[in-house]
Design an enzyme around this catalytic site. Structure first.
Site, PDB file in Angstrom:
ATOM      1  CG  ASP A   1       0.577  -0.036   9.381  1.00 23.50           C
ATOM      2  OD1 ASP A   1       0.139   0.841  10.145  1.00 23.50           O
ATOM      3  OD2 ASP A   1       1.051   0.218   8.263  1.00 23.50           O
TER       4      ASP A   1
ATOM      5  CD  GLN B   1       0.321   8.119   7.262  1.00 19.51           C
ATOM      6  OE1 GLN B   1      -0.306   8.940   7.937  1.00 19.51           O
ATOM      7  NE2 GLN B   1      -0.189   6.945   6.921  1.00 19.51           N
TER       8      GLN B   1
ATOM      9  CE  LYS C   1      -0.470   4.179  13.023  1.00 23.28           C
ATOM     10  NZ  LYS C   1       0.265   4.882  11.966  1.00 23.28           N
TER      11      LYS C   1
ATOM     12  NE  ARG D   1      -5.315  -0.060  13.007  1.00 23.45           N
ATOM     13  CZ  ARG D   1      -4.664   0.043  11.864  1.00 23.45           C
ATOM     14  NH1 ARG D   1      -3.338   0.102  11.857  1.00 23.45           N
ATOM     15  NH2 ARG D   1      -5.325   0.071  10.726  1.00 23.45           N
TER      16      ARG D   1
ATOM     17  NE  ARG E   1       6.043   6.886   0.863  1.00 22.20           N
ATOM     18  CZ  ARG E   1       5.193   6.556   1.854  1.00 22.20           C
ATOM     19  NH1 ARG E   1       4.219   5.700   1.647  1.00 22.20           N
ATOM     20  NH2 ARG E   1       5.340   7.094   3.063  1.00 22.20           N
TER      21      ARG E   1
ATOM     22  CE  LYS F   1      -2.721   0.629   3.712  1.00 19.42           C
ATOM     23  NZ  LYS F   1      -2.517   1.920   4.403  1.00 19.42           N
ATOM     24  CB  SER F   2       3.786   2.313   2.036  1.00 21.98           C
ATOM     25  OG  SER F   2       3.211   2.233   3.310  1.00 21.98           O
TER      26      SER F   2
ATOM     27  CB  SER G   1       4.767  10.003  11.636  1.00 26.34           C
ATOM     28  OG  SER G   1       3.909  10.071  10.511  1.00 26.34           O
TER      29      SER G   1
ATOM     30  NE  ARG H   1      -2.661  -2.028   8.340  1.00 24.63           N
ATOM     31  CZ  ARG H   1      -2.350  -2.413   7.097  1.00 24.63           C
ATOM     32  NH1 ARG H   1      -2.492  -3.660   6.732  1.00 24.63           N
ATOM     33  NH2 ARG H   1      -1.886  -1.540   6.218  1.00 24.63           N
TER      34      ARG H   1
HETATM   35  C1  S3P Z   1       2.540   4.772   6.272  1.00 25.32           C
HETATM   36  C2  S3P Z   1       3.070   5.109   7.483  1.00 25.32           C
HETATM   37  C3  S3P Z   1       2.505   4.674   8.776  1.00 25.32           C
HETATM   38  C4  S3P Z   1       1.541   3.496   8.617  1.00 25.32           C
HETATM   39  C5  S3P Z   1       0.615   3.670   7.451  1.00 25.32           C
HETATM   40  C6  S3P Z   1       1.378   3.861   6.156  1.00 25.32           C
HETATM   41  C7  S3P Z   1       3.169   5.298   5.043  1.00 25.32           C
HETATM   42  O1  S3P Z   1       1.777   5.740   9.351  1.00 25.32           O
HETATM   43  O2  S3P Z   1       0.804   3.306   9.792  1.00 25.32           O
HETATM   44  O3  S3P Z   1      -0.230   2.529   7.305  1.00 25.32           O
HETATM   45  O4  S3P Z   1       2.866   4.798   3.944  1.00 25.32           O
HETATM   46  O5  S3P Z   1       3.968   6.239   5.147  1.00 25.32           O
HETATM   47  P1  S3P Z   1       2.496   6.849  10.296  1.00 25.32           P
HETATM   48  O6  S3P Z   1       3.525   7.473   9.483  1.00 25.32           O
HETATM   49  O7  S3P Z   1       1.410   7.819  10.664  1.00 25.32           O
HETATM   50  O8  S3P Z   1       2.987   6.070  11.474  1.00 25.32           O
END
Ligand code: S3P
Length: 434
Positions: free
Chosen positions: A318, A172, A345, A349, A29, A24-25, A170, A390
Site C-alpha cells: 500500500d 485478502q 488497487k 497505481r 477484522r 484499517k486492516s 494477497s 493513497r
Molecule cells: C489488505 C491487504 C492488501 C492491501 C489492502 C488491505 C488486507 O490487499 O492492499 O489495503 O487488509 O488484507 P491484497 O491482499 O489484495 O494485496
C-alpha cells in the site's frame, strides 16, 4: 461521493508529535470476528474511516448489535459463528476491497444468500481471485462478466476444506479462504507465494479459534467457536507512511509518530526508505492488540534512488504511491519491479502516480510490473487522484517540495482510510488548503 480538490505546496519543515488513526486492516477484522463471537467484545482505536464503517454497517444489517460508544470505540454484541441473519438488500462495501473479499468468503458459508456491491472503483476490481477458491470448496459466488462486482453469494451450501496455493500474494484472498474454512468440513490449508499480513490468523487465535500458521502458510478447520475479547487497534503504518516520507524530504523536519503498528508484514517501506538514506529512529513501546508498536522519529535526510528488492513488495504493497513521491525527489533512479498488483488497487497505481508526478515535471518510465522513477525537482500543476485515497495523499506529499502550487483533484476518498489527514498534516507544517 462529493468531489473535493486540494491545493498543496509551499510546505515548511515538519515539526511536532502526532498519532495517526487506527489500522484499517485490523479494524475490518476486529468488527468481523467480534460479530461472530459468543457475546460482547470491545474494539478500541477503531478506524472511523468510510471503508471500516461500511463493514460495521453491513454487520448491523446482518443482525449484529454494534454501538459506537465514542469515536474510535465500538461495543459489538456478537451473535455467534452461526448467528448472522439474512439481509434482503444488497450489502454496500463502499470503496473497500478488504471488506468485499473477506465478506465473500464469510458469506459463502452462511445458510442464506447475500449480494455485495461497491462504489465505482470497487466495481472494477477483480473478484475471480476469491470466487475460484471458494468454488473449489463447494461454494457458489456469481459475479458480473470478468469476475467483477456485484457478487451474488449463494448460501446453504456444504463447504469442504481445501489445500490451496495462492496464485498472487494477497492477504485478502488468503483471509477469504480462511473465513470460508471456518464453515467448512475438514481442514483448510493455505500456502502463499510470499508471506502477507497475518492479521486474520492472529485475530482468529486471539478470539480463541484453533489455528496453526507461520510465514507463508496457515491451517484452520471448521466447527469451533469464537470467544469475545477486547481488541486494541494499533495506529496504521500505512497512514504513518505519508508523514515518514514527507518529513524525510522536507528540510529541517523532525517529527514524532506515536505508537505505530509495526507488524513486519507491513513495514517494508521502512526498510526501503532506510536503504535510500532516511533517518528514522524506532523506539519500541510494547504491544497493542497483540501487535508490536513503536514510536517513529523521522528527520530530514537526503534520499538516494535504489532498486526496491522484490521481496519487500508485499510488505509495502500500500506504500508504493508515497514511495513514488519519495523517489521523484531523491537523487538518482529508483527501480520498482514485481509490483503488477498495483495495477488492480483502488486505481492503477503505477499509471496514476506516474501521470501525476509527470504533470509536475518528473521523468518516469512505466513497465508492466513497476516503474523507473528518475529523481529530480518538481514544479506546480494540476494532478488527478482518480478517487484513490493513497494517490491523493502521496501527491500532497510530493507537492510539499514542488516549486509552485499543486492542485490535486478528486481527494474526497481520503476519508475511506484517513479521515482528518488534511487537518493533521496542516498541524505539523504541510502546505495544504481545501
Ligand atoms: C489488505 C491487504 C492488501 C492491501 C489492502 C488491505 C488486507 O490487499 O492492499 O489495503 O487488509 O488484507 P491484497 O491482499 O489484495 O494485496
Amino acid at each position: 461521493m462529493s468531489t473535493l480538490d486540494w491545493r498543496a505546496g509551499a510546505g515548511s519543515a515538519l515539526i511536532g508529535e502526532i498519532a495517526v488513526p487506527g489500522d484499517k486492516s485490523v479494524s475490518h477484522r476486529a468488527v468481523m470476528f467480534a460479530s461472530l463471537a459468543d457475546g460482547e467484545s470491545q474494539v478500541q482505536g477503531f478506524l472511523e474511516g468510510e471503508d471500516t464503517r461500511a463493514t460495521a454497517a453491513i454487520f448491523t444489517r446482518l443482525g449484529v448489535g454494534i454501538d459506537a460508544s465514542a469515536p474510535g470505540s465500538r461495543v459489538v454484541r456478537g451473535v455467534g459463528i452461526d448467528g448472522l441473519q439474512a439481509c434482503a438488500d444488497a450489502l454496500d462495501c463502499g470503496n473497500a476491497g478488504t471488506g468485499m473479499r473477506l465478506l465473500a468468503g464469510l458469506l459463502a458459508g452462511q445458510r442464506f444468500d447475500s449480494v455485495l456491491i461497491g462504489d465505482a472503483s470497487l466495481s472494477k476490481r477483480p473478484m475471480a481471485r476469491v470466487i475460484a477458491p471458494i468454488a473449489s470448496m463447494g461454494g457458489l459466488i456469481e459475479s458480473e462478466p470478468g469476475g467483477l462486482p456485484p457478487l451474488r453469494i449463494h448460501g446453504g451450501r456444504a463447504l469442504r476444506g481445501i489445500e490451496y496455493t495462492l496464485p498472487v500474494a494477497s492477504a485478502q484472498v488468503k483471509s477469504a479462504v480462511l473465513l470460508a474454512g471456518l464453515y467448512a468440513d475438514g481442514e483448510t490449508v493455505i500456502h502463499e507465494p510470499h508471506p502477507t499480513r497475518d492479521y486474520t490468523e492472529r485475530m482468529l487465535q486471539a478470539f480463541g479459534w484453533p489455528i496453526a500458521f507461520g510465514a507463508g502458510w496457515a491451517r484452520v478447520s471448521g466447527g469451533h467457536r469464537l470467544h469475545p475479547v477486547e481488541v486494541r487497534v494499533p495506529a496504521d503504518f500505512s497512514s504513518a507512511a505519508f508523514f515518514l516520507v514527507a518529513a524525510s524530504v522536507m528540510p529541517g523536519s523532525d517529527l514524532l509518530l506515536r505508537a505505530v503498528g509495526m507488524n513486519p508484514r507491513r513495514t517494508g517501506l521502512l526498510t526501503v526508505l532506510r536503504a535510500m538514506g532516511a533517518d528514522i529512529v524506532e523506539t519500541p513501546c510494547g504491544e497493542q492488540g497483540g501487535e508490536p508498536v513503536a514510536d517513529l522519529r523521522v528527520r530530514h535526510a537526503r534520499l538516494r534512488g535504489i532498486a526496491v528488492p522484490e521481496a519487500c513488495v508485499p510488505d509495502m504493497i500500500d506504500e508504493f504511491p508515497v514511495l513514488f513521491a519519495a523517489a521523484a525527489l531523491a537523487e538518482g533512479a529508483t527501480v520498482v519491479t514485481g509490483a503488477a498488483e498495483l495495477r488492480v488497487k483502488e486505481s492503477d497505481r503505477i499509471a496514476t502516480m506516474a501521470n501525476g508526478l509527470r504533470a509536475l515535471g518528473a521523468r518516469i518510465d512505466e513497465t508492466p510490473d513497476g516503474a523507473v522513477i528518475h529523481g529530480g525537482s518538481l514544479h506546480g500543476g494540476d494532478v488527478h487522484a482518480h478517487g484513490d485515497h493513497r494517490i491523493a495523499m502521496a501527491l500532497v506529499v510530493a507537492a510539499q517540495r514542488a516549486s509552485g502550487e499543486v492542485r490535486v483533484v478528486d481527494c474526497a476518498n481520503v476519508a475511506t482510510s484517513f479521515p482528518g489527514f488534511d487537518d493533521l498534516a496542516r498541524s505539523v507544517g504541510f502546505g495544504l488548503r481545501g
